[in-house]
Design a protein around this motif. Structure first.
Motif, mmCIF file in Angstrom:
data_model
loop_
_atom_site.group_PDB
_atom_site.id
_atom_site.type_symbol
_atom_site.label_atom_id
_atom_site.label_comp_id
_atom_site.label_asym_id
_atom_site.label_seq_id
_atom_site.Cartn_x
_atom_site.Cartn_y
_atom_site.Cartn_z
ATOM 1 N N ARG A 186 -4.329 6.539 46.763
ATOM 2 C CA ARG A 186 -3.950 6.889 48.131
ATOM 3 C C ARG A 186 -2.592 7.568 48.235
ATOM 4 N N THR A 187 -1.816 7.589 47.182
ATOM 5 C CA THR A 187 -0.452 8.112 47.279
ATOM 6 C C THR A 187 -0.159 9.243 46.301
ATOM 7 N N LEU A 188 -0.590 9.126 45.060
ATOM 8 C CA LEU A 188 -0.205 10.104 44.040
ATOM 9 C C LEU A 188 -1.391 10.806 43.401
ATOM 10 N N ALA A 189 -2.572 10.633 43.960
ATOM 11 C CA ALA A 189 -3.755 11.245 43.348
ATOM 12 C C ALA A 189 -3.700 12.763 43.383
ATOM 13 N N GLY A 190 -2.879 13.344 44.269
ATOM 14 C CA GLY A 190 -2.774 14.793 44.329
ATOM 15 C C GLY A 190 -1.991 15.408 43.192
ATOM 16 N N LEU A 191 -1.304 14.585 42.417
ATOM 17 C CA LEU A 191 -0.512 15.073 41.286
ATOM 18 C C LEU A 191 -1.253 14.791 39.983
ATOM 19 N N PRO A 192 -1.044 15.619 38.974
ATOM 20 C CA PRO A 192 -1.728 15.373 37.693
ATOM 21 C C PRO A 192 -1.290 14.047 37.082
ATOM 22 N N PRO A 193 -2.210 13.259 36.530
ATOM 23 C CA PRO A 193 -1.817 12.006 35.882
ATOM 24 C C PRO A 193 -0.798 12.200 34.779
ATOM 25 N N LEU A 194 -0.832 13.357 34.116
ATOM 26 C CA LEU A 194 0.102 13.615 33.033
ATOM 27 C C LEU A 194 1.533 13.766 33.529
ATOM 28 N N ALA A 195 1.708 13.978 34.824
ATOM 29 C CA ALA A 195 3.055 13.996 35.403
ATOM 30 C C ALA A 195 3.448 12.638 35.965
ATOM 31 N N VAL A 196 2.463 11.862 36.436
ATOM 32 C CA VAL A 196 2.764 10.577 37.072
ATOM 33 C C VAL A 196 2.993 9.478 36.030
ATOM 34 N N LEU A 197 2.116 9.415 35.024
ATOM 35 C CA LEU A 197 2.156 8.294 34.078
ATOM 36 C C LEU A 197 3.462 8.187 33.304
ATOM 37 N N PRO A 198 4.075 9.282 32.836
ATOM 38 C CA PRO A 198 5.357 9.104 32.144
ATOM 39 C C PRO A 198 6.426 8.446 33.003
ATOM 40 N N MET A 199 6.473 8.794 34.286
ATOM 41 C CA MET A 199 7.473 8.187 35.174
ATOM 42 C C MET A 199 7.189 6.701 35.366
ATOM 43 N N LEU A 200 5.930 6.351 35.574
ATOM 44 C CA LEU A 200 5.582 4.943 35.761
ATOM 45 C C LEU A 200 5.882 4.134 34.500
#
Length: 277
Positions: A186-200
């Motif tokens: 609901r919040t970050l699905a619009g961004l590629p997982p390859l950009a989100v997962l490193p930050m998380l």
């Protein structure tokens, strides 16, 4: 089916033959990950394994994401939502890793993995209660049966001992990850997982490090154990990367096929109007 309308593209025969093989390899990889986690937890401690595994995953995924200018820009875009990143990192990575790995010494690898396997069942309840998602009768019955089977396995002893704190740790980690999945979509699905997962993963590593540091300093892992933790982190990366798949080729074919068909229809319509005139 009319020309110009997208049809389902079938895989080549060689591709269809590879699907069962790849699925088997993935299952074996995930099973090996749990077995390796159990061995490392007993050797060096749960929090050391959780922190090391998270750090290796973060390093590998960051290298992939930072290799392209667009990936670096997307990493900066994710970093602009720090509170959301911290919440998702806590639920999906720090809490999940700590809960499941701390449960292994108490209840064993098999029962911990079985609790984690209930995540789809938990998703049915969480989605209906907190996120307004309607569940079908079959999914509810399936979730209840799976939960009852897990409870029976735990009551009969399973592997290891039936330890309530250990089960609660595994359950808390699993539920946290289930909530993480809903929030992420609901919040970050619009961004590629390859950009989100490193930050998380980076934030989760920072959360885990103070908890792991006393044990790490008192009983540092041997080179072989460190290599095992690095291998474990690398093995976990591959299932994560599977979420970063490119768009479905059939969708692209659908878009590009429709435009010539529309031009043909509009051309025929213009020619008919000229005849009528």
């Amino acid at each position: 089916m009319r020309e110009g309308v997208s049809e389902k593209r079938r895989l080549p025969a060689a591709g269809r033959a590879l699907v069962p093989l790849l699925a088997t390899v993935l299952v074996a990889l995930l099973a090996g990950t749990w077995l390796m986690s159990g061995a490392l937890v007993r050797a060096v401690g749960s929090l050391t394994v959780a922190t090391g595994r998270t750090a290796v995953c973060c390093a590998v995924l960051t290298a992939f994401a930072a290799a392209r200018p667009s990936g670096r820009a997307q990493l900066r875009q994710v970093a602009q939502r720090p509170w959301l990143v911290c919440l998702l990192a806590l639920l999906g990575f720090a809490g999940y890793a700590a809960g499941t790995l701390l449960a292994i010494p108490s209840v064993g690898t098999s029962l911990t993995n079985l609790v984690v396997a209930l995540m789809p069942c938990a998703g049915v309840a969480i989605g209906a209660l907190w996120f307004g998602e309607r569940a079908s009768a079959r999914s509810v019955v399936g979730a209840l049966l799976a939960t009852a089977a897990t409870g029976a396995y735990a009551a009969l002893g399973g592997e290891g001992t039936l330890d309530a704190p250990g089960l609660l740790l595994a359950l808390a980690g699993m539920l946290g990850f289930a909530v993480y999945g809903f929030l992420y979509r609901r919040t970050l699905a619009g961004l590629p997982p390859l950009a989100v997962l490193p930050m998380l993963l980076a934030v989760a590593g920072v959360m885990l490090l103070p908890l792991a540091l006393p044990g790490l300093l008192a009983h540092p892992p041997s080179p072989a154990q460190g290599a095992g933790i690095a291998l474990l982190g690398g093995a976990v990366v591959r299932p994560r990367l599977s979420g970063a798949a490119p768009p479905d080729p059939a969708q692209g074919a659908h878009v590009h096929r429709r435009r010539p068909a529309r031009r043909a229809v509009h051309g025929a319509d213009r020619r008919a109007r000229r005849v009528l005139r």
